[in-house]
Design a protein around this motif. Structure first.
Motif, PDB file in Angstrom:
ATOM      1  N   THR A   1       0.818  -1.213   0.000  1.00 24.00           N
ATOM      2  CA  THR A   1       0.000   0.000   0.000  1.00 24.00           C
ATOM      3  C   THR A   1       0.855   1.268   0.000  1.00 24.00           C
TER       4      THR A   1
ATOM      5  N   LYS B   1      -4.043  -3.948  -0.401  1.00 24.77           N
ATOM      6  CA  LYS B   1      -4.677  -3.301  -1.556  1.00 24.77           C
ATOM      7  C   LYS B   1      -5.903  -4.042  -2.080  1.00 24.77           C
TER       8      LYS B   1
ATOM      9  N   ASP C   1      -9.991   9.204  -6.665  1.00 23.00           N
ATOM     10  CA  ASP C   1      -9.985   8.572  -5.344  1.00 23.00           C
ATOM     11  C   ASP C   1      -9.968   9.634  -4.247  1.00 23.00           C
TER      12      ASP C   1
ATOM     13  N   TYR D   1       1.149   1.795  -3.523  1.00 22.81           N
ATOM     14  CA  TYR D   1      -0.126   1.773  -4.237  1.00 22.81           C
ATOM     15  C   TYR D   1      -0.317   3.049  -5.055  1.00 22.81           C
TER      16      TYR D   1
ATOM     17  N   ARG E   1      -6.078   5.930  -8.045  1.00 19.04           N
ATOM     18  CA  ARG E   1      -6.714   6.255  -9.314  1.00 19.04           C
ATOM     19  C   ARG E   1      -7.233   7.685  -9.295  1.00 19.04           C
TER      20      ARG E   1
ATOM     21  N   ARG F   1     -14.202   5.675  -4.776  1.00 22.02           N
ATOM     22  CA  ARG F   1     -13.391   4.913  -3.830  1.00 22.02           C
ATOM     23  C   ARG F   1     -12.849   5.847  -2.743  1.00 22.02           C
TER      24      ARG F   1
ATOM     25  N   ASP G   1      -8.924  -2.484  -4.487  1.00 24.75           N
ATOM     26  CA  ASP G   1      -9.050  -2.842  -5.903  1.00 24.75           C
ATOM     27  C   ASP G   1     -10.442  -3.363  -6.235  1.00 24.75           C
ATOM     28  N   GLU G   2     -11.110  -3.943  -5.248  1.00 23.82           N
ATOM     29  CA  GLU G   2     -12.442  -4.496  -5.487  1.00 23.82           C
ATOM     30  C   GLU G   2     -13.555  -3.459  -5.443  1.00 23.82           C
TER      31      GLU G   2
END
Length: 315
Positions: free
Chosen positions: A54, A110, A63, A57, A60, A120, A114-115
């Motif tokens: 993370t 993470k 976010d 990470y 995106r 987010r 990601d899910e």
């Protein structure tokens, strides 16, 4: 299901034996692992793998990342953000929020992030200089007076570990860099150095506490004009968000279920005393005059010339 804490901590003072005075040879209260030179919590649910992945990470675009040092208002801020972005609808259970709705990065890794679908929101306690930044993501950092931060951190660690700590000893560790997440002042400075970044919002816990309506509108404005207009044009919505994120409402409706209590029971659920006071100024009533003096001197030394230092001490 939440990962489990280790069953015992050999570095804890036994509450039945009392607390030794001025014993500089005592084992440390803080238990941490150094990763990339920085101290992080050493517990079963803070794995090196999750922390490493993370830290690297790549967020995106769009976010929303909630950042903080422990016990400075993280959970309060995350529920404010959830309420604003969902127009007063999202109020998940504490443990569900911790793992799935607003994943705590260093704990979950993470995977849960990601899910996530759609908007987010996730959180961490990392210093700003250790994470990968995305200019099109939004970062909110909440900070709190150091005296109150320490006292809240002290009580939280006792509750989560179900042990009694020596207050003075932990104070010494708080002033050093040998504590989980490192010394508080450098953590704050890592974000304050980027105060002019368009995608970072610095939030004073005290200012937010003392003027919640204005503070919430400021947060909404930062998150997006649509969120801001929703609150401005709908007083009932604004009042609902204010009510749902009041200390009394959150304390009553959110329970942090202990992942690994010392005496587990099939019939009862062990909870952590997470929402203790939630106010301003508790540190002054708990710290000695000398401790107040020392924490102020250190803050002056490390944070000299910053706006945040002026907010705390008028200097």
């Amino acid at each position: 299901m939440l990962p489990k804490y280790p069953e015992s901590n050999p570095h804890i003072v036994d509450s039945k034996q009392g607390f030794p005075e001025g014993n500089k040879n005592m084992s440390k209260i803080a238990t941490f692992q150094r990763i990339r030179g920085h101290p992080f919590p050493k517990a079963a649910w803070f794995t090196k793998e999750h922390i490493e992945e993370t830290l690297d990470y790549e967020s995106r675009d769009g976010d929303i990342i909630i950042c903080s040092y422990p016990k400075t208002g993280t959970t309060w801020l995350q529920y404010i953000v959830m309420q604003i972005t969902s127009k007063g609808k999202d109020f998940p259970a504490f443990n569900d929020a911790l793992v799935n709705v607003v994943p705590f990065m260093e704990m979950t890794g993470k995977g849960p992030i990601d899910e996530m679908k759609g908007l987010r929101i996730y959180k961490h306690h990392y210093p700003f200089n250790m994470i990968k930044k995305n200019d099109k993501a939004k970062y909110l950092y909440i900070y709190r007076h150091p005296e109150d931060t320490f006292v809240s951190f002290y009580h939280f660690l006792q509750s989560i570990r179900e042990e009694k700590f020596d207050f003075d000893q932990m104070f010494e560790e708080f002033l050093s860099n040998d504590i989980e997440y490192g010394r508080y002042f450098e953590h704050v400075l890592s974000f304050a150095a980027h105060k002019n970044d368009d995608n970072l919002l610095l939030i004073s816990y005290e200012n937010l506490f003392n003027n919640r309506k204005e503070g919430y509108l400021r947060i909404a404005k930062f998150l997006g004009e649509d969120y801001y207009q929703s609150l401005v044009n709908d007083e009932a919505l604004l009042n609902r968000v204010l009510e749902n994120t009041s200390f009394d409402y959150m304390k009553k409706n959110l329970q942090f279920v202990h992942p690994n209590p010392k005496e587990p029971s099939k019939d009862t659920v062990k909870t952590v005393n997470f929402f203790r006071k939630g106010g301003v100024g508790d540190g002054k009533s708990k710290l000695s005059p000398d401790q107040i003096k020392r924490i102020r001197q250190l803050a002056n030394e490390i944070m000299k010339g910053t706006e945040i230092l002026k907010q705390w001490y008028g200097e």
